[in-house]
Design an enzyme around this catalytic site. Structure first.
Site, short mmCIF file in Angstrom:
data_model
loop_
_atom_site.label_atom_id
_atom_site.label_comp_id
_atom_site.label_asym_id
_atom_site.label_seq_id
_atom_site.Cartn_x
_atom_site.Cartn_y
_atom_site.Cartn_z
N ASP A 73 -76.32 78.51 86.69
CA ASP A 73 -76.96 79.83 86.59
C ASP A 73 -77.27 80.43 87.96
O ASP A 73 -77.43 79.71 88.95
CB ASP A 73 -78.29 79.71 85.83
CG ASP A 73 -78.09 79.61 84.32
OD1 ASP A 73 -76.96 79.31 83.90
OD2 ASP A 73 -79.07 79.80 83.58
N ASP A 74 -77.43 81.75 87.95
CA ASP A 74 -78.02 82.54 89.05
C ASP A 74 -77.09 82.80 90.23
O ASP A 74 -77.50 83.40 91.22
CB ASP A 74 -79.34 81.93 89.58
CG ASP A 74 -80.42 81.88 88.50
OD1 ASP A 74 -80.20 82.46 87.43
OD2 ASP A 74 -81.45 81.23 88.73
N HIS A 124 -75.40 86.73 82.97
CA HIS A 124 -76.81 86.30 83.11
C HIS A 124 -77.64 87.51 83.53
O HIS A 124 -78.55 87.39 84.36
CB HIS A 124 -76.88 85.16 84.12
CG HIS A 124 -78.18 84.40 84.11
ND1 HIS A 124 -78.89 84.10 82.97
CD2 HIS A 124 -78.92 83.87 85.14
CE1 HIS A 124 -79.99 83.43 83.29
NE2 HIS A 124 -80.03 83.29 84.60
N HIS A 128 -81.63 90.11 86.61
CA HIS A 128 -82.44 88.90 86.44
C HIS A 128 -83.92 89.22 86.65
O HIS A 128 -84.62 88.55 87.40
CB HIS A 128 -82.00 87.81 87.43
CG HIS A 128 -82.36 86.42 86.98
ND1 HIS A 128 -83.64 85.92 87.04
CD2 HIS A 128 -81.62 85.42 86.45
CE1 HIS A 128 -83.66 84.69 86.59
NE2 HIS A 128 -82.44 84.36 86.21
N HIS A 220 -78.09 74.93 88.49
CA HIS A 220 -78.10 76.21 89.21
C HIS A 220 -77.22 76.13 90.45
O HIS A 220 -77.29 75.15 91.19
CB HIS A 220 -79.54 76.58 89.62
CG HIS A 220 -80.44 76.88 88.47
ND1 HIS A 220 -81.02 75.89 87.71
CD2 HIS A 220 -80.82 78.06 87.91
CE1 HIS A 220 -81.74 76.43 86.74
NE2 HIS A 220 -81.64 77.75 86.83
ZN LIG Z 1 -81.52 82.49 85.79
#
Ligand SMILES: [Zn+2]
Length: 270
Positions: A73-74, A124, A128, A220
């Site tokens: 993620d991210d 995602h 965010h 991540h």
């Molecule tokens: Zn995230």
């Protein structure tokens, strides 16, 4: 009327409260107890990432196949994502990257590499933002579509990318937006806690202690704050992949993990 699951939950909860108040009066028993129960259901729907109270949410695949899905993620992140890709290549593993749109916009060449190497890109969100659950449905749709269109530029596919909500939070409004876009929302069944632990050995041990066939693992490769990096997931990846190999577990994308047996056989047969 096309109601999404969140609307049905809210309507049912409201109706139950009204019925209880009518039968027992607006006392603690008539209203307070059912209201507390309803609040607990709402909180579960919003705060538990794998909850399907408001929207069907996938948190793992079938247990019968020796496969798992690693998700990052991210990102994308100019320092970390290429390292993750190198390691995945080395072990012949595939993964799913839930990218933040505003990061992807600045790193499209990394997105191109992710797709070229057989991995999957999921949505995602664009910003965010922790405040996104206060957005209107229309703003949420704009946020979702903005990232989707970047992902489509890379994949050249009309398919709607998988979606993972920021921090896994799902408000009824997000559920309505997801319903309107027919999104497939993906959570996880194993949390690596790589954002809280800088020791890669411990992160890998935590994942390997829990992992079973069908699991979706949260790692991540990026950070929601521009300029900040997270290395723990990338550092633990070789150890995780060695552990999976030792157990005969194959790392595949989320879409491969959840593909029905029949379409997989057809694919494998060409
Ligand atoms: Zn995230």
């Amino acid at each position: 009327m096309d109601l999404c699951r969140a609307d049905k939950v809210l309507l049912a909860g409201g109706a139950a409260l009204a019925t209880s108040a009518a039968l027992f009066g607006a006392s603690t028993g008539g209203l307070g107890v059912p209201a507390a129960a309803f609040a607990a259901i709402l909180a579960d729907g919003i705060f538990r990432p794998s909850s399907s109270t408001f929207y069907p949410t996938l948190s793992r695949g079938p247990r019968a196949r020796a496969q798992v899905a690693l998700t990052f993620d991210d990102g994308p992140d100019a320092e970390v994502t290429p390292r993750v890709l190198d390691t995945l290549n080395e072990y012949g593993a595939r993964a799913t990257f839930f990218m933040i749109g505003r990061h992807l916009e600045r790193a499209m060449s990394i997105g191109t590499r992710v797709v070229a190497e057989g991995h999957e890109i999921g949505n995602h969100s664009w910003a965010h933002s922790y405040l996104q659950n206060f957005y209107s449905v229309r703003s949420l749709l704009g946020d979702i579509e903005r990232t989707e269109s970047l992902i489509r530029t890379l994949t050249r596919s009309a398919a709607v990318p998988l979606y993972r909500a920021p921090v896994g939070l799902k408000s009824p409004r997000l559920a309505r937006a997801a319903h309107a876009r027919s999104l497939r929302i993906v959570a996880w069944s194993v949390h690596s806690r790589d954002t809280l632990d800088s020791n890669p050995k411990r992160v890998a041990e935590r994942v390997l202690a829990k992992i079973r066939p069908g699991d979706i693992v949260l790692l991540h490769d990026g950070h929601q704050n521009a300029g900040a990096h997270r290395h723990s997931g990338a550092d633990s990846l070789p150890l995780i992949l060695q552990g999976l190999r030792a157990r005969g577990l194959q790392a595949v994308t989320v879409s491969e993990l959840i593909a029905p047996e029949r379409s997989r056989t057809r694919c494998e047969n060409g």
